[in-house]
Structure formats: C-alpha cells, structure tokens
Design a protein around this motif. Sequence first.
Motif, PDB file in Angstrom:
ATOM      1  N   LEU A  81     -13.772   1.816   1.806  1.00 14.96           N
ATOM      2  CA  LEU A  81     -14.033   0.928   0.677  1.00 14.96           C
ATOM      3  C   LEU A  81     -12.835   0.860  -0.268  1.00 14.96           C
ATOM      4  O   LEU A  81     -12.462  -0.215  -0.736  1.00 14.96           O
ATOM      5  CB  LEU A  81     -15.280   1.371  -0.080  1.00 14.96           C
ATOM      6  CG  LEU A  81     -15.667   0.533  -1.292  1.00 14.96           C
ATOM      7  CD1 LEU A  81     -15.987  -0.902  -0.874  1.00 14.96           C
ATOM      8  CD2 LEU A  81     -16.847   1.151  -2.018  1.00 14.96           C
ATOM      9  N   ALA A  82     -12.206   1.992  -0.547  1.00 16.23           N
ATOM     10  CA  ALA A  82     -11.047   2.033  -1.453  1.00 16.23           C
ATOM     11  C   ALA A  82      -9.891   1.222  -0.887  1.00 16.23           C
ATOM     12  O   ALA A  82      -9.184   0.547  -1.637  1.00 16.23           O
ATOM     13  CB  ALA A  82     -10.629   3.470  -1.701  1.00 16.23           C
ATOM     14  N   ILE A  83      -9.702   1.271   0.425  1.00 12.34           N
ATOM     15  CA  ILE A  83      -8.644   0.479   1.038  1.00 12.34           C
ATOM     16  C   ILE A  83      -8.934  -1.010   0.876  1.00 12.34           C
ATOM     17  O   ILE A  83      -8.037  -1.797   0.551  1.00 12.34           O
ATOM     18  CB  ILE A  83      -8.466   0.865   2.534  1.00 12.34           C
ATOM     19  CG1 ILE A  83      -7.864   2.281   2.625  1.00 12.34           C
ATOM     20  CG2 ILE A  83      -7.605  -0.148   3.273  1.00 12.34           C
ATOM     21  CD1 ILE A  83      -7.895   2.873   4.010  1.00 12.34           C
ATOM     22  N   LYS A  84     -10.183  -1.407   1.101  1.00 16.49           N
ATOM     23  CA  LYS A  84     -10.556  -2.810   0.915  1.00 16.49           C
ATOM     24  C   LYS A  84     -10.359  -3.252  -0.533  1.00 16.49           C
ATOM     25  O   LYS A  84      -9.855  -4.346  -0.794  1.00 16.49           O
ATOM     26  CB  LYS A  84     -12.032  -3.037   1.299  1.00 16.49           C
ATOM     27  CG  LYS A  84     -12.287  -3.034   2.763  1.00 16.49           C
ATOM     28  CD  LYS A  84     -13.771  -3.280   3.028  1.00 16.49           C
ATOM     29  CE  LYS A  84     -14.091  -3.178   4.501  1.00 16.49           C
ATOM     30  NZ  LYS A  84     -15.536  -3.353   4.756  1.00 16.49           N
ATOM     31  N   LEU A  85     -10.742  -2.394  -1.478  1.00 14.07           N
ATOM     32  CA  LEU A  85     -10.619  -2.741  -2.899  1.00 14.07           C
ATOM     33  C   LEU A  85      -9.156  -2.815  -3.345  1.00 14.07           C
ATOM     34  O   LEU A  85      -8.813  -3.615  -4.197  1.00 14.07           O
ATOM     35  CB  LEU A  85     -11.357  -1.714  -3.767  1.00 14.07           C
ATOM     36  CG  LEU A  85     -12.866  -1.736  -3.675  1.00 14.07           C
ATOM     37  CD1 LEU A  85     -13.447  -0.563  -4.473  1.00 14.07           C
ATOM     38  CD2 LEU A  85     -13.425  -3.043  -4.182  1.00 14.07           C
ATOM     39  N   SER A  86      -8.300  -1.980  -2.760  1.00 14.11           N
ATOM     40  CA  SER A  86      -6.897  -1.987  -3.170  1.00 14.11           C
ATOM     41  C   SER A  86      -6.172  -3.240  -2.684  1.00 14.11           C
ATOM     42  O   SER A  86      -5.155  -3.622  -3.247  1.00 14.11           O
ATOM     43  CB  SER A  86      -6.180  -0.736  -2.674  1.00 14.11           C
ATOM     44  OG  SER A  86      -6.134  -0.718  -1.268  1.00 14.11           O
ATOM     45  N   LYS A  87      -6.698  -3.890  -1.650  1.00 10.24           N
ATOM     46  CA  LYS A  87      -6.080  -5.114  -1.131  1.00 10.24           C
ATOM     47  C   LYS A  87      -6.427  -6.337  -1.980  1.00 10.24           C
ATOM     48  O   LYS A  87      -5.779  -7.360  -1.882  1.00 10.24           O
ATOM     49  CB  LYS A  87      -6.502  -5.355   0.314  1.00 10.24           C
ATOM     50  CG  LYS A  87      -5.916  -4.329   1.265  1.00 10.24           C
ATOM     51  CD  LYS A  87      -6.350  -4.582   2.683  1.00 10.24           C
ATOM     52  CE  LYS A  87      -5.772  -3.523   3.601  1.00 10.24           C
ATOM     53  NZ  LYS A  87      -6.200  -3.718   4.993  1.00 10.24           N
ATOM     54  N   ARG A  88      -7.467  -6.210  -2.811  1.00  8.99           N
ATOM     55  CA  ARG A  88      -7.883  -7.343  -3.633  1.00  8.99           C
ATOM     56  C   ARG A  88      -6.983  -7.542  -4.801  1.00  8.99           C
ATOM     57  O   ARG A  88      -6.414  -6.782  -5.408  1.00  8.99           O
ATOM     58  CB  ARG A  88      -9.302  -7.137  -4.159  1.00  8.99           C
ATOM     59  CG  ARG A  88     -10.320  -7.294  -3.076  1.00  8.99           C
ATOM     60  CD  ARG A  88     -11.677  -7.220  -3.680  1.00  8.99           C
ATOM     61  NE  ARG A  88     -12.656  -7.443  -2.636  1.00  8.99           N
ATOM     62  CZ  ARG A  88     -13.933  -7.486  -2.853  1.00  8.99           C
ATOM     63  NH1 ARG A  88     -14.417  -7.334  -4.053  1.00  8.99           N
ATOM     64  NH2 ARG A  88     -14.763  -7.677  -1.886  1.00  8.99           N
TER      65      ARG A  88
END
Length: 88
Positions: A81-88
């Motif tokens: 989830l953190a990886i997905k959020l950091s790409k936003r």
Amino acid sequence: MERKPKRKPYEIKKKILLLVKDHPRTYGELQRKVNTNDKTIRNYCNELSMFGFLKIEKQRKNPKTGKPCTIVKLTKEGQKLAIKLSKR
C-alpha cells in the motif's frame, strides 16, 4: 488571522504509512513528523493495524532513550500500500 483547513483522516493515515515505509517509528516520532497529537496517532495506527497494514509492538526500552515506547512497523500488505501511495 486565517485558519488552515483541517486535514482529512486519509491525509494523516497516508503520511503515517509513508513515514513508516522508510523504517520503524515510535508514536513520538510520528507525532512530531505528522504534526498532530498523540491520541490521533494512536487511533489511526490502531485502525491501520486492524486492517493489517501496520504492526504495533510495545517495548520496555527504546534503544535511543532507554524509556518504554511503542514501535510501529509495516506489514507486507502495508508495504504494498505504501508503494502505491508514494507513486501518487
């Protein structure tokens, strides 16, 4: 004097996940970095741990200060989830 708009819970939770992504943090560190109070950090960390994104560990001694503390770590689901959020 103008007030800053109140942050949404989503923004605070996102910031917690992104901070813990780097390395485990204590409640105190999160409180200072996110710029919010202790109760908010505890409530949101407990909520994120119920969903399986964080793991909360109480320690008798903090390696840095020697005082009791609570360490917050990411789980594997939390890392995704953190990886997905950091790409936003």
